[in-house]
Design an enzyme around this catalytic site. Structure first.
Site, PDB file in Angstrom:
ATOM      1  N   ASP A 103       0.815  -1.224   0.000  1.00  0.00           N
ATOM      2  CA  ASP A 103       0.000   0.000   0.000  1.00  0.00           C
ATOM      3  C   ASP A 103       0.844   1.269   0.000  1.00  0.00           C
ATOM      4  OD1 ASP A 103      -2.434  -1.160  -0.043  1.00  0.00           O
ATOM      5  OD2 ASP A 103      -3.067  -0.513   1.955  1.00  0.00           O
ATOM      6  N   HIS A 107      -5.164   9.062   6.509  1.00  0.00           N
ATOM      7  CA  HIS A 107      -4.983   7.772   7.199  1.00  0.00           C
ATOM      8  C   HIS A 107      -3.753   7.673   8.098  1.00  0.00           C
ATOM      9  CE1 HIS A 107      -8.359   5.973   5.219  1.00  0.00           C
ATOM     10  NE2 HIS A 107      -7.836   6.066   4.020  1.00  0.00           N
ATOM     11  N   GLY A 130      -2.324   3.350   4.446  1.00  0.00           N
ATOM     12  CA  GLY A 130      -3.213   3.635   3.322  1.00  0.00           C
ATOM     13  C   GLY A 130      -2.766   4.763   2.406  1.00  0.00           C
ATOM     14  N   ASP A 144     -14.508  11.423   2.002  1.00  0.00           N
ATOM     15  CA  ASP A 144     -13.811  10.341   1.302  1.00  0.00           C
ATOM     16  C   ASP A 144     -14.593   9.038   1.541  1.00  0.00           C
ATOM     17  OD1 ASP A 144     -10.529   9.941   0.515  1.00  0.00           O
ATOM     18  OD2 ASP A 144     -11.630   8.134   1.098  1.00  0.00           O
ATOM     19  N   HIS A 153     -13.434   6.318   2.254  1.00  0.00           N
ATOM     20  CA  HIS A 153     -12.804   5.594   3.364  1.00  0.00           C
ATOM     21  C   HIS A 153     -12.910   6.424   4.650  1.00  0.00           C
ATOM     22  CE1 HIS A 153     -10.756   4.123  -0.324  1.00  0.00           C
ATOM     23  NE2 HIS A 153     -10.817   2.961   0.292  1.00  0.00           N
ATOM     24  N   ASP A 204     -13.612   9.310  -4.117  1.00  0.00           N
ATOM     25  CA  ASP A 204     -13.611   7.873  -4.399  1.00  0.00           C
ATOM     26  C   ASP A 204     -14.929   7.176  -4.057  1.00  0.00           C
ATOM     27  OD1 ASP A 204     -13.141   8.339  -1.730  1.00  0.00           O
ATOM     28  OD2 ASP A 204     -11.341   7.111  -1.587  1.00  0.00           O
ATOM     29  N   TYR A 240      -9.445   7.518  -7.319  1.00  0.00           N
ATOM     30  CA  TYR A 240      -8.560   6.618  -8.068  1.00  0.00           C
ATOM     31  C   TYR A 240      -8.983   6.426  -9.516  1.00  0.00           C
ATOM     32  CZ  TYR A 240      -7.300   6.416  -3.290  1.00  0.00           C
ATOM     33  OH  TYR A 240      -6.942   6.814  -2.030  1.00  0.00           O
TER      34      TYR A 240
HETATM   35 ZN   LIG Z   1     -10.536   7.057   0.156  1.00  0.00          ZN
END
Ligand SMILES: [Zn+2]
Length: 388
Positions: free
Chosen positions: A90, A132, A140, A168, A170, A257, A301
């Site tokens: 990652d 992150h 991440g 986000d 995430h 994302d 991404y």
């Molecule tokens: Zn993300």
């Protein structure tokens, strides 16, 4: 007052490897889209500065900073690297990773200073948003946590109460844990549930601890969530939390994302949410913060179809330009279409039939509705505790 756009081609130096999903070319693509569309004036563009070690150490251990420096010079052994969360699939090691990361942090701090010194109303650093990373560990794709550092910096240098809004896909774990026990920072993260997605945290019951209890909010959405349900959650929760916390300044993390095309997540939103997300942030900034709003980038991404448009919309909202539609600037399409690995976006809108209807739509909406109800209940309870 002008808004400022923090930019340098040197943002490209934050680069893991040619086939790594985190690709800062998206910052250049967004910047170029805005430029070719005639939406940025020369006078609004400011270069990022490099954050000092002292600034980075507002959040990160000096030992960790030293390790990142050594790694970037090829001087850190593999075993130690892994302890610091780098050298993994990652978050691989790359040349001069400290310098590249310190520039992203410095970009966010530059944005902060413009806004808080009253030299800009809003400021955007698309190079930042690395939510992150932790005190002593990368995670991440994130080396230094520019948002956490910026929040500490705003507290210490300006003595302000900060609301951090993370959309986000995430969970914004690094920022949440940085201020988990701090009642002067309110973190809000709306994301895909951690059940099947990195980093796995961000449940509704993560609400802060000690004095910070009641100042962390999470709205985990079900996989396959579509626009309407996403925006229902975002709108409702955001307005209530802003009314409850009454921030002095807001910092928004704008990972792009959650889009259907994004290869790393399972949310089904379209470009529509990226018009709406900054709009509500903008309203909150003016309603509570005298306009003080700093925005950063984050994940994202699908760099050819999604991120340039989504991130341009933040800047357009900051500048009250809401009427873009139809074809993207033709010279932008011309410039990038042959470099794109998928057919590049041609219009501001998404195609109508981008994906097939989801059979479980209703069930997903109901689940999200309950999650939002839980969040609202928590917020209202917190308010009562403060008032009575
Ligand atoms: Zn993300």
């Amino acid at each position: 007052m002008e808004n400022v756009f923090i930019y340098s081609d040197e943002f490209q130096d934050y680069h893991f490897s040619p086939d790594h999903p985190f690709n800062q070319l998206r910052v250049k693509l967004a910047f170029d889209l805005l430029n070719k569309g005639g939406f940025i004036r020369e006078s609004q563009i400011r270069p990022p500065r490099t954050a000092t070690d002292e600034e980075i150490a507002l959040i990160h251990d000096q030992e960790y900073i030293n390790a990142i420096k050594q790694a970037g010079e090829g001087k850190l052994d593999k075993q130690s690297a892994l302890q610091y969360g780098i050298g993994t699939e990652d978050t691989p090691i790359f040349a001069n990773m400290h310098e590249a990361s310190a520039l992203l942090v410095g970009g966010t701090l530059t944005a902060v200073d413009y806004v808080l010194e009253g030299k800009a109303e809003h400021a955007l650093n698309l190079g930042g948003g690395l939510h992150h990373s932790f005190k002593g560990k990368a995670s991440g794709f994130c080396i230094y946590n520019d948002s956490s550092i910026a929040i500490k910096y705003m507290q210490q240098k300006y003595g302000l109460r900060v609301m951090y809004i993370d959309t986000d896909a995430h969970h914004g774990d690094g920022v949440q844990w940085s201020f988990y026990d701090d009642p002067t920072v309110c973190t809000v993260s709306i994301h895909e549930t951690g059940r099947y997605l990195f980093p796995g945290t961000g449940a509704v019951n993560e609400r802060g601890q000690g004095a910070g209890y009641g100042y962390s909010f999470n709205v985990p959405l079900d996989a396959f969530t579509e626009d309407e349900s996403f925006l229902y959650a975002y709108r409702n929760v955001m307005h209530e939390i802003a009314a409850y916390f009454k921030p002095d300044v807001i910092l928004t993390q704008n990972g792009a994302d959650a889009h259907y095309y994004d290869p790393l997540t399972h949310l089904y939103s379209t470009i529509k949410i990226y018009k709406e997300i900054p709009k509500i942030a903008h309203e909150i900034a003016h309603q509570y913060c005298n306009g003080r709003w700093i925005a950063v980038g984050g994940g994202g991404y699908d760099i050819w179809r999604v991120v340039p448009r989504a991130w341009s919309l933040i800047w357009l909202e900051m500048n009250n330009i809401r009427d873009v539609s139809g074809m993207l600037p033709l010279d932008w399409i011309e410039e990038w279409k042959d470099k794109a690995v998928v057919p590049i976006a041609m219009k501001w809108e998404d195609p109508d039939d981008m994906y097939k209807p989801i059979p479980r739509k209703k069930e997903i909406e109901e689940k999200n509705y309950l999650t939002v109800a839980k969040s609202l209940h928590i917020i209202r309870n917190n308010m009562k505790n403060i008032i009575y």
